[in-house]
Scaffold this motif. Structure first.
Motif, short mmCIF file in Angstrom:
data_model
loop_
_atom_site.label_atom_id
_atom_site.label_comp_id
_atom_site.label_asym_id
_atom_site.label_seq_id
_atom_site.Cartn_x
_atom_site.Cartn_y
_atom_site.Cartn_z
N UNK A 212 0.82 -1.21 0.00
CA UNK A 212 0.00 0.00 0.00
C UNK A 212 0.85 1.26 0.00
N UNK A 213 2.11 1.13 0.41
CA UNK A 213 2.96 2.31 0.51
C UNK A 213 2.58 3.22 1.66
N UNK A 214 1.75 2.73 2.56
CA UNK A 214 1.23 3.58 3.64
C UNK A 214 2.31 3.91 4.66
N UNK A 215 2.29 5.15 5.12
CA UNK A 215 3.11 5.57 6.25
C UNK A 215 2.20 5.62 7.47
N UNK A 216 2.59 4.89 8.51
CA UNK A 216 1.76 4.75 9.70
C UNK A 216 2.38 5.53 10.85
N UNK A 217 1.57 6.34 11.53
CA UNK A 217 2.03 7.04 12.72
C UNK A 217 1.77 6.16 13.93
N UNK A 218 2.77 6.06 14.80
CA UNK A 218 2.67 5.17 15.96
C UNK A 218 3.13 5.89 17.21
N UNK A 219 2.50 5.58 18.32
CA UNK A 219 2.89 6.19 19.59
C UNK A 219 3.99 5.37 20.27
N UNK A 220 4.65 5.97 21.23
CA UNK A 220 5.67 5.24 21.99
C UNK A 220 5.05 4.04 22.69
N UNK A 221 3.83 4.20 23.21
CA UNK A 221 3.18 3.07 23.89
C UNK A 221 2.86 1.95 22.92
N UNK A 222 2.54 2.31 21.66
CA UNK A 222 2.31 1.27 20.66
C UNK A 222 3.59 0.49 20.40
N UNK A 223 4.72 1.17 20.39
CA UNK A 223 5.99 0.48 20.19
C UNK A 223 6.30 -0.43 21.37
N UNK A 224 6.02 0.04 22.58
CA UNK A 224 6.20 -0.81 23.77
C UNK A 224 5.38 -2.09 23.63
N UNK A 225 4.12 -1.94 23.23
CA UNK A 225 3.27 -3.11 23.05
C UNK A 225 3.77 -4.00 21.91
N UNK A 226 4.29 -3.38 20.85
CA UNK A 226 4.85 -4.17 19.75
C UNK A 226 5.98 -5.05 20.25
N UNK A 227 6.83 -4.51 21.10
CA UNK A 227 7.94 -5.30 21.65
C UNK A 227 7.41 -6.47 22.47
N UNK A 228 6.42 -6.20 23.32
CA UNK A 228 5.88 -7.26 24.18
C UNK A 228 5.03 -8.26 23.41
N UNK A 229 4.68 -7.94 22.17
CA UNK A 229 3.92 -8.89 21.35
C UNK A 229 4.83 -9.93 20.70
#
Length: 276
Positions: A212-229
Motif C-alpha cells: 500500500x505504501x502507507x506511512x503509519x504514525x505510531x505512539x511510543x506506547x504502541x511500540x512498547x506493546x509491539x515489543x511485548x507482542x
C-alpha cells in the motif's frame, strides 16, 4: 531450530499487546486474496495459528463460516473480544495446537496461515491440513512484518522507532541468543516453506503481493506493546525485571522522539497460494 520444542509459554502475556502493538493488515490484503480465489461469501475458512484474529476477522465476511485455531488461550480470548467489538459473528474459536488437527472440524474451502507456520511441525501440519481442504481448496501462507515497518532510506514526517537499539536493550536483559518460550532459537525460526509444501503434495505457489505504501504514525506506547507482542520479548521472559525493562524501553523511545510519536512505512505483505 532443530533443538527447539514448542511450549505453552511461547507468547505468554503477549496477547493483550497485539491490538495496540501490531499494525493491522491493510484491507487490501483480504481484498486481494478474495479476488484471486473468487470468494463470494460461501464456504468455510480455517485460520491456523490465528492469534488474536488479526487476519481472521478481515477474511471472515468473505465466507459463510470461519474457524480460528490457536494454541494460546489468551490469544483466543482477545480474538473473541475483538470479534464482538467488530460485530463479526460467523467465527468459531478453538483452543488447540495445529498438530492436533483435524480435531473434528470438517472440511474447508480455504486454510490460512499468517505469520504462524514456522512455529509448527510443518510437515505434519501440511499433510493434516491438505486432507481437510475440500476439492479445489487452497492453502494461503501470509508472510508479513506487522510489529515494525519497512526499513527504507527515506525521510518520514516523524522519527522512526529505534529498532536496533530496542533489540540491543532486549538482548541486554535476556542475553544475546533469541528466546522462545522456555527455549532458545539461536538461528531464528525455520524457513524453506516451499520445500515443505511440495513434499506434502501441494502445487504452486501463486504469489500475491500487497504494497500500500502507507506511512503509519505510531505512539511510543504502541511500540512498547509491539515489543511485548514478540515471542522473543514476551513479558514472562523478563520475570521480576519486567517493570525495569519497560521503564528503560520507554526512556529509550523518549530519547528517540521527545514527542512520543513515530512514523514507519508499512512493509509489503505477501500471500503464497498453494493447491493440493
Amino acid at each position: 531450530m532443530t533443538d527447539w520444542e514448542w511450549d505453552p509459554t511461547l507468547f505468554s502475556g503477549s496477547a493483550a499487546h497485539y491490538a495496540d502493538g501490531r499494525m493491522a493488515y491493510p484491507a487490501e490484503v483480504a481484498e486481494a486474496i478474495g479476488a484471486e480465489l473468487g470468494l463470494d461469501g460461501t464456504g468455510r475458512l480455517l485460520d491456523v495459528g490465528c492469534g488474536p484474529g488479526s487476519l481472521t476477522l478481515s477474511l471472515a465476511p468473505r465466507f459463510a463460516e470461519a474457524v480460528g485455531v490457536d494454541a494460546d488461550a489468551d490469544m483466543l480470548a482477545e480474538a473473541r473480544r475483538r470479534a464482538e467489538a467488530a460485530g463479526v459473528s460467523n467465527v468459531t474459536w478453538r483452543h488447540l495446537r495445529a498438530e492436533e488437527l483435524p480435531a473434528g472440524l470438517g472440511s474447508f474451502r480455504t486454510a490460512v496461515f499468517a505469520q504462524s507456520f514456522h512455529w509448527m511441525d510443518r510437515s505434519l501440519v501440511a499433510q493434516k491440513v491438505r486432507d481437510m481442504l475440500e476439492p479445489g481448496g487452497v492453502w494461503v501462507h501470509v508472510s508479513a512484518s506487522t510489529h515494525r515497518g519497512w526499513i527504507v532510506d527515506e525521510t518520514l514526517p516523524l522519527p522512526r522507532p529505534p529498532w536496533e537499539d530496542v533489540d540491543a536493550l532486549v538482548a541486554a536483559y535476556l542475553g544475546p541468543v533469541r528466546r522462545a518460550g522456555q527455549g532458545f532459537l539461536a538461528g531464528g525460526t525455520a524457513g524453506g516453506e516451499e520445500a515443505v509444501m511440495r513434499e506434502a503434495g501441494y502445487r504452486g505457489p501463486v504469489r500475491i503481493t500487497v504494497d500500500t505504501g502507507s506511512v503509519v504514525e505510531r505512539s511510543a506506547e504502541a511500540i512498547v506493546s509491539a515489543v511485548f507482542s514478540l515471542s522473543y520479548a514476551a513479558p514472562h521472559l523478563f520475570g521480576d525485571r519486567l517493570d525495569e525493562f519497560a521503564a528503560d524501553l520507554r526512556a529509550l523511545l523518549g530519547k528517540a522522539s521527545p514527542t512520543g510519536r513515530f512514523a514507519e512505512r508499512l512493509s509489503p505483505i505477501e500471500a503464497a497460494l498453494w493447491r493440493p
